[in-house]
Design an enzyme around this catalytic site. Structure first.
Site: not given
Length: 875
Positions: A252, A687
């Site tokens: 990851d 975001r």
């Protein structure tokens, strides 16, 4: 003969149902696995592609974690590997826990049998404990934390007679950590890098440090991977054991791996027998390094060592050796990451690791996840257009099936104070419109920017939380500076004086402070007065007595300067003369520069207040806010802390050249630094789910000096169709005549606002009292006719009352009722001449002279000493 790679592990079936056969038709009738439901085509391809190396380029908000966990579930459900045969590596314990939780929900208890799902360092530590003796450790070795590392390095510096003030141990710890992150053993550190510490002794100290760790049966955080790499290189049989164990490797956040993590993964990801680990040098991938004379390695680079599958082994002349050995098929490795979100280069992350994945693993399949499930169309278009200006990227374009939504807004403010006012008012509008404050975030490039917003939110009564660190006024360096100012303002503030009596270090340890407390308690006087009394005696050793006397004289001088010097200038004098600024200037840790910036911001924040007393009252208001009392709160954090988070409404202030992109990053890293700053801007924009609002200020105080700033180059890299220019709601705005537009204070009736915060109510009450006490005076407090600026600028008292809760006009001194507890040191002593007394330190003696509460005592063994009468007993 069956190829080794085709050998079937007992218990792991190699059979696949025949097309059209009974098993295949039964499986089709049963329907696909439930965990595949809801995946889009790209996600499903990433989950079901199990053969060979796979790179999943997962953009922001594209379901990266879901793909990774579903892939593991698919491997297990298809019987391709046992849980213990899957290596799944994450960066944080939180991410590892989330993956285990999701797998548990998909597969039940199967996740309990996955011992190799964790962080790089946790898995590395497990391997190291299993084979500790092979790297001169025992299986019960201790992992040192940073404080223990620094203490050990201080001992080594003392042994080498190196001045640890000029060459701090913490600086050496940072260098060693950097070398370990690059996979460099002591013998592999380039001479030029070793020379930057202690006149060329950095390499020797690194070697001594590693030797000392072995003696102590200890390892630091970096060793958990570095010693793994050494283990695998020096013991190919151990490496082969793990290569055969792990049928699948999943990683990851691959874009955030450093060199050591890259080398560790590359070793494990090779098919057994495909590498010569004992000869591979530890260098940065793709970078040509000089051969290490001590190791005897003459190969040009990591790729040419036979370590990387793309490079063939070479002979001493540099020619390709023939005939080449057949390469086993590549390992089933799947790396998930996003080159556009690689923002941690400052801590060793190498974006090149993901950029050269196809080079490292020939035949790798690259799957792009571009369907974003988070942001609206305009936000994604802006972020994609911005990041497209980077040259070092693999390329992808985020898209959404959601509505276009609101455009990204760009707003200019006159200065940082107006920027904070404007954002504060926009947040209040959002709150009145029913938006939850938990869905509002302010992302700043540097932590010093937070101070303006914290002050503003306290004034407005807006609850907020700082993510990834303390609030501005709760930071250690700010508390220390405030303690100095509090002691100047109130000599009886024992808590403040105790905090800084030995900061920076003056040789006044716990024993000295305890002695001062004992004396203050017995005489019922403040700690500062106790110190003033003790320095006139022989209670302390000469060095400590001299240091304490100098500190008292400094405070006396600062209090005298307070009457003739502005409080901002006084703060600068105190920080310089106390040695506090110098302490952080000499500190070579990564956060020292940020702490110095915070101190400068603290001094700048004092300019809004009339005097030191008013400033400290404001700070007490800020610090009194209960952080846990509110369920809803605005999130305030740096852009680096925001990675992995998402909010409906995101404010991005400070988009100015020098601040964002950071001038320091540009100076130190050039184009690579600019591209990382652009990736940081991309992270900030992505975001936001519904609204992204960018701000810049025309004037900002940087490094203690006001300067006119230039809007960030990133603003011009945004696509015009997706951006809207708006006017600041915080005051003067940007542009207009002379840079000033209409002010919201032009209309004096605006003071009839419905603000209900305590600061606003106090400002209104003070203003009303001032008008009653000054009949015939104008609102601005002038006795002459009202100034032509009174409609906007002369009403600064109201404005400052709003921003800090304090009016600018002179106020009558406040009378504080209470008892004066600081008694004079000239108090008559209860002892008489020739009294026989006992002292804990000096023993028995008799009084030969009395001066107030100070006694001159002729001790039987220690001779004649001056002491305070509270330290002796009559016998």
């Amino acid at each position: 003969m069956t190829e080794p790679s085709k050998l079937v592990h007992s218990g792991v079936p190699d059979h696949q149902p025949a097309a059209g056969g009974i098993a295949a038709r039964a499986r089709a009738a049963a329907g696909g696995p439930k965990y595949l439901a809801g995946l889009n085509p790209e996600q499903r391809e990433a989950v079901e592609t199990l053969e060979g190396p796979v790179l999943v380029l997962a953009g922001a908000g594209t379901g990266k974690t879901r793909v990774l966990t579903t892939r593991i579930a698919h491997i297990l459900s298809q019987g391709r590997a046992r849980p213990s045969e899957i290596l799944s590596v994450t960066f944080t314990n939180k991410a590892a826990r989330e993956m285990k939780l999701r797998l548990g929900q998909m597969l039940g208890q199967a996740v309990e049998g996955m011992p190799w799902l964790g962080t790089f360092h946790s898995i590395g530590g497990r391997i190291l404990r299993t084979h500790a003796e092979m790297v001169q450790l025992k299986s019960n070795f201790t992992v040192l934390d940073v404080d223990d590392q620094v203490r050990l390095l201080k001992q080594l510096l003392q042994a080498e007679n190196i001045d640890d003030k000029r060459w701090p141990a913490r600086m050496l710890a940072g260098l060693i950590d950097g070398w370990k992150n690059r996979g460099l053993m002591p013998s592999q550190v380039p001479p030029g890098e070793a020379a930057i510490f202690a006149n060329g002794k950095g390499g020797k100290l690194y070697a001594s440090y590693q030797e000392r760790l072995k003696i102590l049966n200890a390892a630091d955080f970096g060793d958990l991977l570095l010693e793994n790499i050494r283990l695998f290189r020096e013991h190919p049989d151990v490496l082969r054991q793990y290569q055969q164990r792990f049928k699948f490797v999943l990683v990851d956040e691959y874009q955030d791996t450093n060199v050591a993590q890259y080398l560790w993964l590359r070793l494990l990801a090779q098919a057994p027998g495909s590498a010569k680990p004992q000869t591979a040098p530890a260098v940065i991938p793709g970078r040509v390094e000089d051969a290490n004379p001590e190791s005897g390695d003459k190969e040009d680079s990591f790729r040419d060592s036979g370590f990387a599958p793309s490079g063939a082994p070479r002979n001493d002349e540099g020619n390709v050796a023939s005939p080449p050995a057949p390469s086993p098929p590549p390992k089933n490795i799947c790396c998930v990451g996003d080159d556009d979100q690689s923002i941690y280069g400052w801590r060793g992350a190498e974006v090149d690791n993901i950029l050269r994945f196809e080079h490292d693993f020939p035949g790798a399949k690259v799957i792009r996840l571009e369907r974003n499930y988070r942001s609206t169309g305009h936000i994604l278009a802006a972020a994609s257009h911005l990041i497209a200006h980077n040259e070092g990227r693999l390329g992808k374009t985020l898209r959404t099936e959601d509505v276009d939504g609101e455009k990204v807004t760009v707003t200019g403010a006159w200065d940082s104070e107006e920027e904070a006012r404007g954002i504060g008012e926009e947040i209040e509008e959002l709150q009145r419109g029913g938006n939850n404050l938990n869905e509002v975030a302010i992302l700043v490039r540097a932590s010093f920017q937070m101070r303006e917003f914290e002050d503003r939110f306290v004034t407005l009564g807006l609850p907020y939380r700082v993510i990834g660190g303390p609030r501005f006024y709760e930071r250690a360096e700010i508390r220390d500076a405030l303690a100095y100012l509090r002691t100047i303002n109130s000599p009886a503030d024992d808590l403040a004086f105790e905090r800084i009596v030995n900061v920076p270090k003056r040789g006044l340890g716990d024993a000295t402070v305890q002695m001062l407390h004992d004396h203050a308690r017995k005489r019922r006087i403040p700690l500062f007065e106790a110190a003033r009394a003790v320095v006139e005696t022989d209670e302390l050793k000469p060095k400590a007595r001299g240091a304490l006397r100098d500190l008292i004289l400094q405070f006396d001088r600062w209090r005298a300067q307070r009457e003739v010097t502005s409080h901002t200038e006084l703060a600068e004098i105190v920080l310089d003369e106390s040695g506090y600024t110098e302490m952080w200037q000499k500190d070579r840790s990564a956060d020292a520069a940020g702490r110095l910036e915070n101190l400068k911001e603290l001094v700048r924040s004092m300019e809004e207040f009339e005097n030191l007393q008013g400033f400290l009252e404001h700070i007490s208001l800020v610090m009194d806010r209960d952080s846990g009392a509110e369920d809803e709160a605005v999130s305030l954090m740096t852009l680096h802390s925001a990675k992995g988070l998402e909010f409906d409404n995101v404010f991005l202030p400070g988009w100015e050249e020098g601040l964002f992109p950071s001038q320091r990053t540009l100076d130190e890293q050039g184009r690579a630094g600019l591209e990382e700053e652009r990736r940081l801007a991309h992270v900030g924009l992505t975001r936001a789910r519904r609204r992204a609002k960018l701000y810049f200020a025309t004037n900002r105080r940087i490094h203690g000096t006001w300067s006119t700033t230039i809007p960030s180059r990133f603003l011009d890299e945004l696509p015009a169709p997706n951006v809207e220019i708006t006017e600041s709601k915080g005051g003067s705005g940007w542009g207009g005549s002379g840079g000033y537009g209409p002010s919201r204070f032009d209309n004096v009736e605006s003071f009839g606002s419905s603000y209900t915060t305590p600061g606003w109510q106090r400002a209104q009450a003070n203003r009303a009292r001032g008008q009653n006490n000054r009949k015939g005076q104008a609102r601005g407090g002038f006795e002459e006719e009202q100034s032509p600026f009174s409609g906007s600028r002369s009403d600064a008292s109201g404005s400052r009352g709003e921003s800090g809760g304090f009016a600018r006009h002179k106020r009558a001194p406040l009378t504080i009722e209470g008892e004066l507890v600081a008694k004079s040191t000239g108090t008559v002593s209860e002892f008489s001449l020739d009294d026989r007394v006992f002292h804990d330190k000096f023993g028995y003696g008799h009084v030969v002279k009395i001066d107030g509460n100070k006694l001159t005592i002729a001790f039987e063994k220690a001779g004649e000493k001056k002491v305070v009468d509270s330290f002796v007993e009559r016998v």
